[in-house]
Design a protein around this motif. Structure first.
Motif, PDB file in Angstrom:
ATOM      1  N   ASP A  76      32.424  49.049  25.157  1.00 16.75           N
ATOM      2  CA  ASP A  76      31.382  49.374  24.183  1.00 16.75           C
ATOM      3  C   ASP A  76      30.038  48.801  24.610  1.00 16.75           C
ATOM      4  O   ASP A  76      28.999  49.473  24.526  1.00 16.75           O
ATOM      5  N   ARG A  77      30.033  47.553  25.049  1.00 16.10           N
ATOM      6  CA  ARG A  77      28.775  46.908  25.433  1.00 16.10           C
ATOM      7  C   ARG A  77      28.130  47.625  26.614  1.00 16.10           C
ATOM      8  O   ARG A  77      26.901  47.775  26.676  1.00 16.10           O
ATOM      9  N   MET A  78      28.931  48.094  27.553  1.00 10.59           N
ATOM     10  CA  MET A  78      28.396  48.852  28.680  1.00 10.59           C
ATOM     11  C   MET A  78      27.851  50.202  28.232  1.00 10.59           C
ATOM     12  O   MET A  78      26.771  50.631  28.658  1.00 10.59           O
ATOM     13  N   ALA A  79      28.599  50.874  27.357  1.00  9.03           N
ATOM     14  CA  ALA A  79      28.232  52.228  26.947  1.00  9.03           C
ATOM     15  C   ALA A  79      26.942  52.263  26.148  1.00  9.03           C
ATOM     16  O   ALA A  79      26.258  53.295  26.118  1.00  9.03           O
ATOM     17  N   LEU A  80      26.586  51.168  25.505  1.00  7.65           N
ATOM     18  CA  LEU A  80      25.395  51.135  24.673  1.00  7.65           C
ATOM     19  C   LEU A  80      24.198  50.476  25.360  1.00  7.65           C
ATOM     20  O   LEU A  80      23.167  50.243  24.735  1.00  7.65           O
ATOM     21  N   ALA A  81      24.335  50.178  26.644  1.00  4.97           N
ATOM     22  CA  ALA A  81      23.256  49.551  27.405  1.00  4.97           C
ATOM     23  C   ALA A  81      22.416  50.598  28.131  1.00  4.97           C
ATOM     24  O   ALA A  81      22.814  51.757  28.264  1.00  4.97           O
ATOM     25  N   ASP A  82      21.250  50.172  28.615  1.00  4.47           N
ATOM     26  CA  ASP A  82      20.391  51.058  29.403  1.00  4.47           C
ATOM     27  C   ASP A  82      20.735  51.008  30.890  1.00  4.47           C
ATOM     28  O   ASP A  82      20.395  51.925  31.636  1.00  4.47           O
ATOM     29  N   GLY A  83      21.372  49.934  31.309  1.00  6.32           N
ATOM     30  CA  GLY A  83      21.738  49.786  32.711  1.00  6.32           C
ATOM     31  C   GLY A  83      22.937  48.877  32.850  1.00  6.32           C
ATOM     32  O   GLY A  83      23.213  48.054  31.965  1.00  6.32           O
ATOM     33  N   VAL A  84      23.650  49.025  33.946  1.00  8.12           N
ATOM     34  CA  VAL A  84      24.864  48.249  34.192  1.00  8.12           C
ATOM     35  C   VAL A  84      24.819  47.671  35.606  1.00  8.12           C
ATOM     36  O   VAL A  84      24.538  48.401  36.573  1.00  8.12           O
ATOM     37  N   ILE A  85      25.101  46.377  35.712  1.00 10.05           N
ATOM     38  CA  ILE A  85      25.185  45.700  37.005  1.00 10.05           C
ATOM     39  C   ILE A  85      26.617  45.220  37.200  1.00 10.05           C
ATOM     40  O   ILE A  85      27.180  44.557  36.320  1.00 10.05           O
ATOM     41  N   LEU A  86      27.209  45.563  38.325  1.00 11.07           N
ATOM     42  CA  LEU A  86      28.529  45.063  38.682  1.00 11.07           C
ATOM     43  C   LEU A  86      28.343  43.950  39.705  1.00 11.07           C
ATOM     44  O   LEU A  86      27.793  44.184  40.784  1.00 11.07           O
ATOM     45  N   ALA A  87      28.774  42.747  39.361  1.00 16.99           N
ATOM     46  CA  ALA A  87      28.582  41.592  40.239  1.00 16.99           C
ATOM     47  C   ALA A  87      29.928  40.917  40.478  1.00 16.99           C
ATOM     48  O   ALA A  87      30.658  40.625  39.522  1.00 16.99           O
ATOM     49  N   ALA A  88      30.250  40.659  41.741  1.00 18.12           N
ATOM     50  CA  ALA A  88      31.564  40.098  42.037  1.00 18.12           C
ATOM     51  C   ALA A  88      31.555  39.346  43.362  1.00 18.12           C
ATOM     52  O   ALA A  88      30.781  39.680  44.271  1.00 18.12           O
ATOM     53  N   PRO A  89      32.429  38.362  43.487  1.00 19.55           N
ATOM     54  CA  PRO A  89      32.597  37.667  44.763  1.00 19.55           C
ATOM     55  C   PRO A  89      33.652  38.335  45.637  1.00 19.55           C
ATOM     56  O   PRO A  89      34.475  39.118  45.145  1.00 19.55           O
ATOM     57  N   VAL A  90      33.604  38.002  46.915  1.00 15.45           N
ATOM     58  CA  VAL A  90      34.632  38.438  47.862  1.00 15.45           C
ATOM     59  C   VAL A  90      35.767  37.415  47.838  1.00 15.45           C
ATOM     60  O   VAL A  90      35.523  36.222  48.008  1.00 15.45           O
ATOM     61  N   HIS A  91      36.978  37.870  47.598  1.00 18.45           N
ATOM     62  CA  HIS A  91      38.151  37.000  47.641  1.00 18.45           C
ATOM     63  C   HIS A  91      39.206  37.620  48.545  1.00 18.45           C
ATOM     64  O   HIS A  91      39.553  38.800  48.370  1.00 18.45           O
ATOM     65  N   GLY A  92      39.708  36.853  49.487  1.00 21.37           N
ATOM     66  CA  GLY A  92      40.776  37.361  50.355  1.00 21.37           C
ATOM     67  C   GLY A  92      40.401  38.620  51.096  1.00 21.37           C
ATOM     68  O   GLY A  92      41.201  39.552  51.205  1.00 21.37           O
ATOM     69  N   PHE A  93      39.167  38.697  51.575  1.00 25.95           N
ATOM     70  CA  PHE A  93      38.649  39.848  52.321  1.00 25.95           C
ATOM     71  C   PHE A  93      38.536  41.110  51.462  1.00 25.95           C
ATOM     72  O   PHE A  93      38.478  42.214  51.986  1.00 25.95           O
ATOM     73  N   GLY A  94      38.517  40.965  50.148  1.00 22.29           N
ATOM     74  CA  GLY A  94      38.393  42.130  49.283  1.00 22.29           C
ATOM     75  C   GLY A  94      37.803  41.763  47.943  1.00 22.29           C
ATOM     76  O   GLY A  94      37.340  40.643  47.722  1.00 22.29           O
ATOM     77  N   LEU A  95      37.821  42.726  47.032  1.00 23.55           N
ATOM     78  CA  LEU A  95      37.281  42.524  45.701  1.00 23.55           C
ATOM     79  C   LEU A  95      38.157  41.544  44.926  1.00 23.55           C
ATOM     80  O   LEU A  95      39.387  41.624  44.972  1.00 23.55           O
ATOM     81  N   CYS A  96      37.544  40.625  44.206  1.00 25.23           N
ATOM     82  CA  CYS A  96      38.297  39.637  43.435  1.00 25.23           C
ATOM     83  C   CYS A  96      39.188  40.337  42.412  1.00 25.23           C
ATOM     84  O   CYS A  96      38.861  41.405  41.896  1.00 25.23           O
ATOM     85  N   THR A  97      40.328  39.729  42.116  1.00 23.91           N
ATOM     86  CA  THR A  97      41.347  40.400  41.313  1.00 23.91           C
ATOM     87  C   THR A  97      40.895  40.682  39.886  1.00 23.91           C
ATOM     88  O   THR A  97      41.293  41.694  39.302  1.00 23.91           O
ATOM     89  N   THR A  98      40.075  39.812  39.307  1.00 23.05           N
ATOM     90  CA  THR A  98      39.637  40.029  37.932  1.00 23.05           C
ATOM     91  C   THR A  98      38.789  41.281  37.817  1.00 23.05           C
ATOM     92  O   THR A  98      38.982  42.103  36.918  1.00 23.05           O
ATOM     93  N   MET A  99      37.850  41.463  38.747  1.00 24.42           N
ATOM     94  CA  MET A  99      37.023  42.666  38.725  1.00 24.42           C
ATOM     95  C   MET A  99      37.854  43.902  39.047  1.00 24.42           C
ATOM     96  O   MET A  99      37.655  44.975  38.459  1.00 24.42           O
ATOM     97  N   GLN A 100      38.803  43.777  39.966  1.00 23.65           N
ATOM     98  CA  GLN A 100      39.666  44.910  40.302  1.00 23.65           C
ATOM     99  C   GLN A 100      40.426  45.384  39.073  1.00 23.65           C
ATOM    100  O   GLN A 100      40.504  46.586  38.783  1.00 23.65           O
ATOM    101  N   ALA A 101      41.004  44.443  38.336  1.00 22.29           N
ATOM    102  CA  ALA A 101      41.745  44.799  37.126  1.00 22.29           C
ATOM    103  C   ALA A 101      40.823  45.465  36.105  1.00 22.29           C
ATOM    104  O   ALA A 101      41.206  46.433  35.436  1.00 22.29           O
ATOM    105  N   PHE A 102      39.594  44.940  35.994  1.00 21.62           N
ATOM    106  CA  PHE A 102      38.654  45.483  35.019  1.00 21.62           C
ATOM    107  C   PHE A 102      38.266  46.922  35.344  1.00 21.62           C
ATOM    108  O   PHE A 102      38.303  47.795  34.466  1.00 21.62           O
ATOM    109  N   ILE A 103      37.883  47.195  36.596  1.00 18.80           N
ATOM    110  CA  ILE A 103      37.424  48.546  36.906  1.00 18.80           C
ATOM    111  C   ILE A 103      38.574  49.551  36.842  1.00 18.80           C
ATOM    112  O   ILE A 103      38.361  50.723  36.525  1.00 18.80           O
ATOM    113  N   GLU A 104      39.806  49.106  37.127  1.00 24.10           N
ATOM    114  CA  GLU A 104      40.952  50.000  36.996  1.00 24.10           C
ATOM    115  C   GLU A 104      41.200  50.358  35.537  1.00 24.10           C
ATOM    116  O   GLU A 104      41.294  51.537  35.175  1.00 24.10           O
TER     117      GLU A 104
END
Length: 227
Positions: A76-104
């Motif tokens: 909801d918070r994303m859908a009602l915003a004017d812009g969205v920034i995706l920010a994440a660290p690199v973990h284990g040569f890939g996307l961190c697991t928390t962000m991976q779970a979220f975008i899925e």
């Protein structure tokens, strides 16, 4: 348009007080100076359930049935915003697991129905010690484009190097690239909002041919403004 705008930044780090959060605190200052409030979602502070074994993602016409977590409110918070920034660290040569779970979960379970992020400005910030930054960056860019946002950049990508807390904000070139992206995001969001205000329609055509039935989002945002 003279009012302030609002962006949402999704911090995908498992640590709510790490390098990624420090960078977003800096981003909030940059955007504030340009009339944009930044709402930071630290995923580490919320309950998120990973995708399960149900296997009905490609047939469902209603949001994900995995209940009891905070994901719908975050969407909801994303859908009602004017812009969205995706920010994440690199973990284990890939996307961190928390962000991976979220975008899925957010993508398959909610966003694919009506693509409510369409024509919002989007940006990506990636931070890590030394390796695989570009692989993670491109994965998040693909997610921005998949959700039909307007990807805004400024030359080099907003990729920052740092290992221990406090190191990434001292990456002068990386911070400069991030700042340039943020300034352009704010400017683009305002242009799009002004066009919508003056004409009553989006500057970019809204593609209504979506992957899934949109009944749920139509009900949820029937009266809510998305500018």
């Amino acid at each position: 348009m003279n009012g302030r705008m609002r962006f949402v930044a999704v911090n995908g780090s498992e640590r709510a007080d790490g390098n990624t959060n420090e960078l977003l605190a800096h981003a909030a200052e940059v955007l504030d100076a340009r009339g944009v409030d930044l709402d930071v979602i630290n995923l580490a502070e919320y309950r998120l359930t990973g995708c399960g074994p149900c296997g009905d993602c490609n047939a469902r016409t209603e949001p994900c049935v995995l209940a009891g977590d905070d994901l719908p409110a975050l969407v909801d918070r994303m859908a009602l915003a004017d812009g969205v920034i995706l920010a994440a660290p690199v973990h284990g040569f890939g996307l961190c697991t928390t962000m991976q779970a979220f975008i899925e979960r957010a993508g398959v379970g909610y966003l694919r129905f009506q693509r409510p992020l369409t024509n919002k400005v989007g940006g990506v910030i990636v931070v890590g010690r030394r390796y695989s930054h570009t692989e993670v960056y491109h994965q998040l860019v693909d997610n921005v484009l998949l959700n039909r946002m307007v990807m805004v950049g400024a030359g080099f990508p907003a990729i920052l190097y740092g290992n221990h807390r406090g190191e990434a904000v001292r990456d002068e070139e990386g911070v400069e690239m991030m700042d340039r992206m943020l300034v352009r995001m704010a400017a683009m969001a305002r242009v799009l909002a002004e066009h919508r205000e003056l004409t009553g329609r989006d500057a970019l055509e809204v593609d209504q041919d979506n992957e899934r039935d949109d009944r749920w989002f139509a009900r949820r945002y029937e009266t809510a403004g998305q500018s």
